[in-house]
Design an enzyme around this catalytic site. Structure first.
Site, mmCIF file in Angstrom:
data_model
loop_
_atom_site.group_PDB
_atom_site.id
_atom_site.type_symbol
_atom_site.label_atom_id
_atom_site.label_comp_id
_atom_site.label_asym_id
_atom_site.label_seq_id
_atom_site.Cartn_x
_atom_site.Cartn_y
_atom_site.Cartn_z
ATOM 1 N N TYR A 3 37.964 94.986 4.214
ATOM 2 C CA TYR A 3 37.487 96.361 4.002
ATOM 3 C C TYR A 3 38.438 97.176 3.147
ATOM 4 O O TYR A 3 38.005 98.009 2.357
ATOM 5 C CB TYR A 3 37.233 97.062 5.344
ATOM 6 C CG TYR A 3 35.917 96.655 5.946
ATOM 7 C CD1 TYR A 3 34.732 96.883 5.232
ATOM 8 C CD2 TYR A 3 35.831 96.027 7.175
ATOM 9 C CE1 TYR A 3 33.508 96.499 5.762
ATOM 10 C CE2 TYR A 3 34.617 95.635 7.710
ATOM 11 C CZ TYR A 3 33.456 95.878 7.002
ATOM 12 O OH TYR A 3 32.266 95.493 7.505
ATOM 13 N N ASP A 17 35.469 67.430 24.853
ATOM 14 C CA ASP A 17 34.229 66.661 24.885
ATOM 15 C C ASP A 17 34.472 65.302 24.246
ATOM 16 O O ASP A 17 35.412 65.124 23.460
ATOM 17 C CB ASP A 17 33.126 67.367 24.067
ATOM 18 C CG ASP A 17 32.592 68.607 24.773
ATOM 19 O OD1 ASP A 17 32.809 68.731 25.995
ATOM 20 O OD2 ASP A 17 31.967 69.442 24.093
ATOM 21 N N GLU A 59 38.973 72.261 26.280
ATOM 22 C CA GLU A 59 38.131 72.700 25.157
ATOM 23 C C GLU A 59 37.299 73.926 25.504
ATOM 24 O O GLU A 59 37.293 74.905 24.773
ATOM 25 C CB GLU A 59 37.210 71.563 24.694
ATOM 26 C CG GLU A 59 36.210 72.017 23.626
ATOM 27 C CD GLU A 59 35.368 70.901 23.045
ATOM 28 O OE1 GLU A 59 35.705 69.723 23.276
ATOM 29 O OE2 GLU A 59 34.389 71.212 22.364
#
Lengths: 359, 597
Positions: free
Chosen positions: A91, A239, A187
């Site tokens: 910005y 996972d 995770e």
């Protein structure tokens, strides 16, 4: 103040070139897996030293201007002891007239380039990450300072109840006290919640950390410092899929190709993988999903281009096995054997049996 | 040529063919029926015989007027002027006179017009005047192989007949062949029964002109401006004949003068003998009866181009004919053997110096007058041959500037220096343009259609015999040799066009890059100033240094913006001729095709 000097030196060099009527150049390391080298002994990705140089010309003048403006912004932030997030920097650029960024991805890339150019951490340049660093629970006392008084504060991570302590964006000044036996990095926030709820850290005498996907730099640096200072082993629980292996675990352990100049400090070489392996999917008879197109691509790319995979035969085997099985399994799949199977059986068995780990 | 094949297919007029070109035409012998024919057929044949009668030339004309360019009133007006102007230009060029032609059209109301075409040509000798203007298929050009505008001696007499049929008034001809000769004035009708001139008035007259011909015809017509108008035709004629002055008064009382652009005479076109490759069996048999040659070998050597002693011997040997055979003794069968031999024996291509092209430079000059564009290119190819007839293709192209960038390119077609305004779609020129791949030259094109873009393409074919698709001479026939040559010419101008377009693109990219550089230079200086805290003066200095550096690196570029005042040849008033009332064009073509006189 080191950074300001570097920025000034670079700017002076450019000015000298212009005054001598020579084309100025900006040089920065190439940020990709192709430009990193992996040495198991050192334990992290190192830059190979390939650089790209941007010479001022018609095609580069825009990014050239933007890079210099970004350096100017960094200097201003450091001088005034202020900070800006990536989004905020984007910005700020809206004030730069024609040189402003159209998308934040553009400004992020320029920021990463500048960071790599000077070989510093972006926090040192006054830029801070947007994302949360990660959550902590367990047998740990964090010694921090109060932002207003500067007085020491002791934060007991056993006392957050069902909540957690958040890793701050800058962890360099923090100190630790602990009698935990190991660190467990997880995770997903969901699995972290389950372990907190059932007092896993109490029964296992450990510190548990939720990474929420790929660990942030602050998270990586926190785990590194904690494990080094307190001499604790680190286990990583993800996972059973290529994202968990190559993006989360590998980044935590050896760093990334994108900010390779920082890997030395932002990696945890001693981390061991106790997440779902392809063999676990078979041994625990876990429910699985077929591999997606993008998963297959990631495995093949890892086998072909990732220096980490090339150096670790057991990972190479695991990836090939997964590719043959054509399936993946989530941490939550363990719930097939009962919601708390993970606490009562999986984690104790895994931690007890080093032969089931992956490097 | 008249489409004889078509005529043969029409049983009613089969027999009238003889009355066409033959002055001593006598009644056809009655059909003798053979005795042993079955009775039924006898009866039928008798019946048919009753219907079989001579048809008059006027009937033939009425039925086939579209073949001659008199499909509708508007076209009739144009065709008549075209035939007269073509004749004038041919006559002047043959006599080596710079043409000055006056064309006047007067509106006589009720769709009647009076046309007056007057030239400064060599004039016509007295006894020829009636035949030239009032007898169909009489002319000097049909049997000659020479680059002329007219070809078959049908045009002007057809116009006279059309005027006569629609108004009943005679054509008025004045002609003078020199200062010391009187001017002859004729009023002529055509006897439509036997195709003979009828002289209404024949007198001598005072005429201030040294020499020249003036024709006045009244006819039914329609005057509309637009792309297929008399105005447009005369304008294009002026473009393609830069040595000609045309003074034109249209029915609206506007006088337009097209002054000649050059005093240089065009190259005189020469007459050549037919080349063996262009001759068909029927023609060969006719030539054998006409010839004055004593032997067949002499005949071949004198009546054809590129047949010398050696070639004649080879031909006759191949045909197994004794060289001393009298031409009149050559039977149809032997003639056919000669035809076969012609195909087998190698014969040198016909001479090509007989063609008079306009030249690339004059072609481009003409185009510049008509179109204000950014870029012009032109090419005049070397001669080529189709069916034994030499021809030359010339092409010019104008691009950009004031040419509208929407829609198909504009096509200007010319044959032997005559503009072709009708039948664009049926023309070999249009086909060749469609089959050229313009996309590689920077224009848009889909399939074999005409390309799109701000472009005017001009194609001229010059030949001793231009093959038209019909008697009205509106479209070029599709000979592969001609299409190939046109395409080669178009490819050449196309390549030049591409060079220009590519350069223009490069300059545009370059300007964009420079723009880009200058846009970001201040940001570079500003950032350096922020980091190093130097003064505004220093900042300005850095900007100047950077601009100088990048400017120097990129070098100078050509200015390629369109300058509408650059083309000195362009004449807006000239270009606007024929462009008014454009909208009415299409309605006119559709609506008047079936109109009667």
């Amino acid at each position: 103040m080191e950074v300001i000097e570097q920025i000034k030196r670079q700017a002076k060099d450019i000015l000298e070139h212009i005054k001598n009527k020579k084309k100025p150049q900006l040089e920065s390391p190439i940020r990709s897996l192709g430009n990193v080298h992996y040495d198991i002994e050192k334990g992290f990705f190192e830059l190979k030293g390939q650089t790209k140089s941007r010479t001022l010309a018609a095609s580069t003048v825009k990014t050239f201007a933007q890079t210099l403006k970004m350096m100017g912004l960094s200097k201003e932030l450091v001088e005034t002891n202020d900070i800006a997030t990536k989004r905020e920097a984007y910005y700020v650029s809206k004030n730069w007239g024609d040189a402003r960024f159209k998308e934040q991805t553009e400004s992020d890339t320029v920021m990463d380039d500048v960071e790599a150019m000077f070989g510093v951490n972006r926090e040192q340049m006054g830029f801070i990450p947007e994302e949360k660093g990660g959550d902590i629970a367990g047998r740990l006392i964090v010694i921090d300072k109060s932002p207003d008084t500067g007085k020491e504060i002791r934060i007991d991570c056993t006392k957050f109840g069902s909540g957690a302590y958040s890793i701050p964006s800058s962890v360099e000044e923090i100190k630790f006290e602990t009698n935990a036996k190991f660190i467990l990095a997880i995770e997903t926030a969901g699995m972290f919640q389950r372990l907190v709820k059932h007092n896993y850290w109490k029964t296992a005498d450990c510190i548990i950390i939720s990474m929420g996907g790929v660990p942030t730099r602050a998270c990586r640096r926190f785990i590194r410092r904690l494990s080094d200072d307190m001499n604790l082993p680190v286990f990583v629980f993800t996972d059973g899929d290529p994202y968990g292996f190559l993006n989360i675990y590998r980044t935590l352990k050896v760093g990334s190709g994108n900010a390779a100049h920082l890997n030395q400090f932002f990696c945890v070489p001693k981390a061991k993988f106790i997440g779902i392996t392809p063999q676990d999917i078979i041994d625990y008879k876990l429910p699985s999903h077929p591999l997606k197109e993008v998963d297959i691509k990631r495995i093949k790319d890892g086998l072909k281009n990732d220096p980490f995979v090339a150096a670790h035969k057991n990972w190479k085997r695991a990836l090939k096995q997964l590719l043959e099985m054509k399936v993946r399994a989530e941490q939550q799949a363990l719930a097939k054997h009962g919601l708390n199977f993970v606490i009562s059986n999986y984690l104790p068995e895994k931690i007890r049996n080093p032969s089931s780990w992956l490097d | 040529m008249v489409d004889y094949q078509k005529l043969y297919k029409m049983p009613e007029i089969t027999r009238s063919l003889h009355s066409f070109g033959n002055e001593n035409n006598s009644q056809e012998p009655k059909l003798e029926l053979e005795k042993d024919q079955p009775e039924v057929e006898q009866v039928k044949a008798h019946e048919m015989a009753k219907k079989q009668r001579e048809i008059s030339i006027s009937e033939f004309f009425e039925k086939n007027r579209h073949l001659l360019g008199f499909d509708n009133k508007r076209k009739a007006l144009l065709t008549t002027i075209k035939e007269a102007v073509d004749n004038s230009l041919d006559a002047c060029d043959d006599a080596g006179i710079l043409p000055e032609i006056e064309v006047s059209i007067y509106d006589m109301e009720n769709d009647r017009f009076r046309l007056i075409i007057e030239d400064n040509g060599p004039g016509i000798v007295k006894k020829q005047i009636p035949k030239i203007f009032a007898k169909l298929l009489y002319g000097s050009k049909f049997h000659s192989l020479k680059q002329n505008r007219g070809q078959q001696g049908i045009g002007i007499s057809a116009s006279v007949m059309y005027g006569q049929l629609t108004t009943g008034r005679p054509a008025k001809i004045t002609s003078k062949i020199g200062v010391n000769y009187p001017a002859h004035y004729y009023e002529l009708h055509i006897n439509t029964q036997n195709n003979k001139p009828e002289i209404i008035k024949d007198e001598e007259k005072e005429w201030s002109k040294n020499h020249g011909t003036r024709i006045e015809i009244d006819l039914e017509g329609s005057y509309i401006k637009g792309s297929q108008s008399v105005d447009e035709y005369l304008k294009q004629t002026a473009i393609i004949n830069p040595h000609t002055t045309i003074i034109y008064a249209n029915p609206k009382g506007e006088q337009i003068i097209f002054p000649r652009a050059t005093d240089k005479h065009p190259k005189q076109s020469e007459e050549i003998k037919p080349h063996p490759h262009g001759v068909e069996l029927g023609m060969l048999i006719k030539m054998l009866t006409w010839t004055k040659a004593k032997t067949i070998k002499q005949f071949l050597q004198t009546e054809f181009s590129r047949v010398g002693n050696k070639t004649a011997n080879e031909l006759l040997e191949e045909a197994a004919i004794i060289p001393k055979t009298k031409p009149q003794k050559i039977s149809r069968e032997l003639a056919e053997r000669i035809m076969k031999a012609i195909k087998k024996i190698k014969i040198m291509a016909p001479p090509t110096n007989c063609i008079s092209p306009i030249g690339a430079e004059l072609l481009e000059k003409g185009l510049k007058k008509e179109v204000n564009a950014e870029f012009y290119t032109s090419v005049s190819r070397s001669p080529a041959v189709y069916r034994g007839n030499p021809f030359i293709i010339e092409a010019a192209l104008a691009y950009g500037g004031h040419i509208p960038s929407e829609g198909s390119v504009q096509i200007l077609r010319f044959a032997n220096k005559v503009p072709l305004l009708y039948q664009q779609g049926a023309c070999a020129i249009t086909e060749s343009i469609g089959k050229t791949s313009w996309r590689s030259y920077g224009l848009q094109q889909s399939g074999d259609n005409n390309p799109q873009g701000p472009c005017v393409i001009l194609v001229h074919i010059a030949s001793v015999w231009v093959p038209f698709t019909s008697e009205a001479k509106e479209a070029i026939a599709h000979y592969p040799e001609i299409i190939k040559e046109i395409k080669l010419a178009l490819q050449e101008v196309g390549r030049n066009l591409y060079k220009y377009i590519a350069k223009k693109r490069r300059v545009k990219d370059e300007l964009k890059k420079r723009d880009y550089i200058e846009k970001y230079i201040p940001a570079v200086a500003e950032a350096l100033k922020e980091i190093l805290n130097f003064s505004d003066i220093e900042e300005q200095n850095v900007i100047e240094l950077l601009e100088e550096m990048l400017e120097q690196q990129r070098g100078a570029i050509d200015k390629m913006e369109f300058d509408e005042n650059k083309n000195q040849e362009y004449d807006k008033d000239f270009a606007d001729i024929g462009k008014e009332e454009q909208k009415n064009d299409e309605e006119e073509i559709e609506g008047k095709n079936n109109g009667s006189y």
